[in-house]
Design a protein around this motif. Structure first.
Motif, mmCIF file in Angstrom:
data_model
loop_
_atom_site.group_PDB
_atom_site.id
_atom_site.type_symbol
_atom_site.label_atom_id
_atom_site.label_comp_id
_atom_site.label_asym_id
_atom_site.label_seq_id
_atom_site.Cartn_x
_atom_site.Cartn_y
_atom_site.Cartn_z
ATOM 1 N N GLN A 178 0.829 -1.210 0.000
ATOM 2 C CA GLN A 178 0.000 0.000 0.000
ATOM 3 C C GLN A 178 0.861 1.257 0.000
ATOM 4 O OE1 GLN A 178 -3.137 0.059 2.961
ATOM 5 N NE2 GLN A 178 -3.533 -2.137 2.713
ATOM 6 N N LEU A 179 1.981 1.213 0.723
ATOM 7 C CA LEU A 179 2.890 2.357 0.724
ATOM 8 C C LEU A 179 3.363 2.691 -0.685
ATOM 9 C CD1 LEU A 179 5.113 1.518 3.832
ATOM 10 C CD2 LEU A 179 3.417 3.355 3.671
ATOM 11 N N ARG A 180 3.569 1.685 -1.494
ATOM 12 C CA ARG A 180 4.118 1.905 -2.838
ATOM 13 C C ARG A 180 3.152 2.643 -3.758
ATOM 14 N NH1 ARG A 180 8.966 -0.557 -3.530
ATOM 15 N NH2 ARG A 180 9.478 -2.413 -2.272
ATOM 16 N N SER A 236 6.485 16.368 5.150
ATOM 17 C CA SER A 236 5.624 15.797 4.120
ATOM 18 C C SER A 236 4.331 15.278 4.732
ATOM 19 C CB SER A 236 6.356 14.656 3.403
ATOM 20 O OG SER A 236 5.576 14.119 2.349
ATOM 21 N N ASP A 237 3.211 15.573 4.069
ATOM 22 C CA ASP A 237 1.917 14.974 4.393
ATOM 23 C C ASP A 237 1.550 15.153 5.863
ATOM 24 O OD1 ASP A 237 -0.443 13.722 3.765
ATOM 25 O OD2 ASP A 237 0.418 11.727 3.517
ATOM 26 N N PHE A 248 6.567 8.098 1.524
ATOM 27 C CA PHE A 248 6.129 7.514 0.257
ATOM 28 C C PHE A 248 5.222 8.475 -0.508
ATOM 29 C CE2 PHE A 248 7.830 3.595 1.887
ATOM 30 C CZ PHE A 248 8.064 2.792 0.774
ATOM 31 N N ALA A 249 4.457 9.308 0.199
ATOM 32 C CA ALA A 249 3.603 10.278 -0.484
ATOM 33 C C ALA A 249 4.424 11.177 -1.395
ATOM 34 C CB ALA A 249 2.831 11.111 0.539
ATOM 35 N N ALA A 250 5.616 11.555 -0.924
ATOM 36 C CA ALA A 250 6.503 12.377 -1.753
ATOM 37 C C ALA A 250 7.168 11.542 -2.843
ATOM 38 C CB ALA A 250 7.557 13.054 -0.878
ATOM 39 N N ARG A 298 15.148 5.591 -7.298
ATOM 40 C CA ARG A 298 15.256 4.294 -6.642
ATOM 41 C C ARG A 298 14.995 4.490 -5.157
ATOM 42 N NH1 ARG A 298 21.863 3.600 -6.966
ATOM 43 N NH2 ARG A 298 21.601 4.835 -8.841
ATOM 44 N N LEU A 299 14.525 3.418 -4.519
ATOM 45 C CA LEU A 299 14.190 3.469 -3.103
ATOM 46 C C LEU A 299 14.996 2.405 -2.378
ATOM 47 C CD1 LEU A 299 12.175 4.936 -1.191
ATOM 48 C CD2 LEU A 299 10.611 3.025 -1.577
ATOM 49 N N VAL A 300 15.643 2.802 -1.278
ATOM 50 C CA VAL A 300 16.374 1.874 -0.423
ATOM 51 C C VAL A 300 15.587 1.759 0.870
ATOM 52 C CG1 VAL A 300 18.544 1.380 0.741
ATOM 53 C CG2 VAL A 300 18.556 2.577 -1.462
ATOM 54 N N ILE A 301 15.127 0.561 1.175
ATOM 55 C CA ILE A 301 14.236 0.339 2.318
ATOM 56 C C ILE A 301 14.972 -0.422 3.419
ATOM 57 C CG2 ILE A 301 12.135 -0.808 3.103
ATOM 58 C CD1 ILE A 301 10.974 -0.347 0.326
#
Length: 318
Positions: free
Chosen positions: A10-12, A210-211, A282-284, A293-296
């Protein structure tokens, strides 16, 4: 996987909760037009701290509203110009940090510009002059005044102005200007690259700012965002203006600036972050329409993330 927010799937796709002002784009075009009329009156002063591989300067410039803004400038010795520069932004209430922290980049032939946010822990000037609360917090500073007086508007413009100044330095390659920071510094990294889209690469880490409404709805306005509760307790006890307040905060919500970014992004997020909830980050990220790219870090919160500095440096070296 541990969870304090939405499931990762859902975050994605999450697109944010905070309302976006109808005139958001006009607001920022007007702000940038004001910034471009400012004579920066740049001053470079050699620092008492020097190193064998770098020259260290205190750099000052005039930002919007006439504030003198300070940044630490580290310039490598024995490096052919033009070379890249990293513009760095610090966490909330902090400052530009120690000179020694910048020397690793200087050893690689990078210059570094690290800004002190106006009114926080460094040497930049806060010219003040707003109606309403000035006691606790910069998010709500100017909230009782015109939207053009929000303090983070001015700070966001300072970041873009500094990146533009970096591009004009004779020793800097204007096509290799990068931005980095964590928490508030991550939010400012996004704002900087959005308002100065010539920034080529940016590496925000768990970005703040953010948000806002999502943080409020999660009842996490208790640490970095605690001033939101302070504002309601003092100025809107019955929440009769809640929609209006969050919409006004939308002018300084980085999720709405994110779509302006042209540079390549590497963003780092900890899924256990209760200070800047993952969904707000994630909203941003989900609004960025650029190479990204995203590093989690699944098991980490708003804390030191091992290897994050190394990953950032390698990203800039690519």
């Amino acid at each position: 996987m541990p969870i304090i927010d939405m499931p990762l799937e859902q975050l994605r796709t999450y697109q944010g909760t905070n309302p976006r002002p109808a005139d958001f784009d006009e607001y920022w075009e007007r702000a940038l037009a004001e910034m471009r009329t400012v004579d920066p009156q740049i001053e470079l002063v050699p620092s008492s701290f020097q190193a064998p591989n770098a020259e260290c300067f205190d750099l000052y410039f005039t930002g919007v509203k006439g504030a003198r803004i300070h940044a630490k400038y580290v310039r490598p010795k024995h490096t052919m110009a033009p070379h890249p520069v990293v513009v760095m932004f610090h966490g909330y209430s902090g400052h530009a940090g120690d000179w020694s922290e910048k020397l690793a980049y200087a050893s690689l032939g990078f210059s570094v510009l690290a800004m002190d946010c106006r009114g926080q822990g460094g040497s930049s000037e806060d010219v003040g002059g707003v109606k309403g609360n000035t006691h606790h917090g910069h998010i709500i500073r100017g909230l009782d005044d015109r939207p053009d007086e929000l303090l983070f508007r001015h700070i966001f413009l300072d970041t873009a102005q500094l990146a533009g100044i970096a591009m004009e330095l004779p020793e800097v390659d204007p096509d290799r200007v990068y931005a980095a920071g964590g928490s508030q510094g991550g939010g400012l990294t996004i704002a900087c690259a959005a308002l100065e889209p010539r920034v080529k690469k940016l590496a925000p880490i768990f970005p703040f700012l953010s948000d806002y409404k999502r943080t409020w709805d999660m009842d996490l306005d208790q640490e970095a965002y605690s001033e939101l509760r302070t504002y309601f307790r003092y100025y809107d006890l019955l929440h009769e203006r809640e929609q209006e307040i969050f919409e006004k905060l939308g002018y300084i919500d980085i999720q709405f600036l994110a779509e302006r970014i042209k540079g390549e992004v590497m963003m780092i997020v900890g899924l256990m972050d209760t200070i800047c909830p993952p969904s707000t980050q994630f909203a941003a990220y989900n609004k960025m329409n650029t190479k990204k790219r995203l590093v989690i870090y699944p098991d980490f919160g708003h804390e030191y993330l091992p290897e994050s500095s190394d990953r950032t440096m390698q990203f800039f070296l690519e």
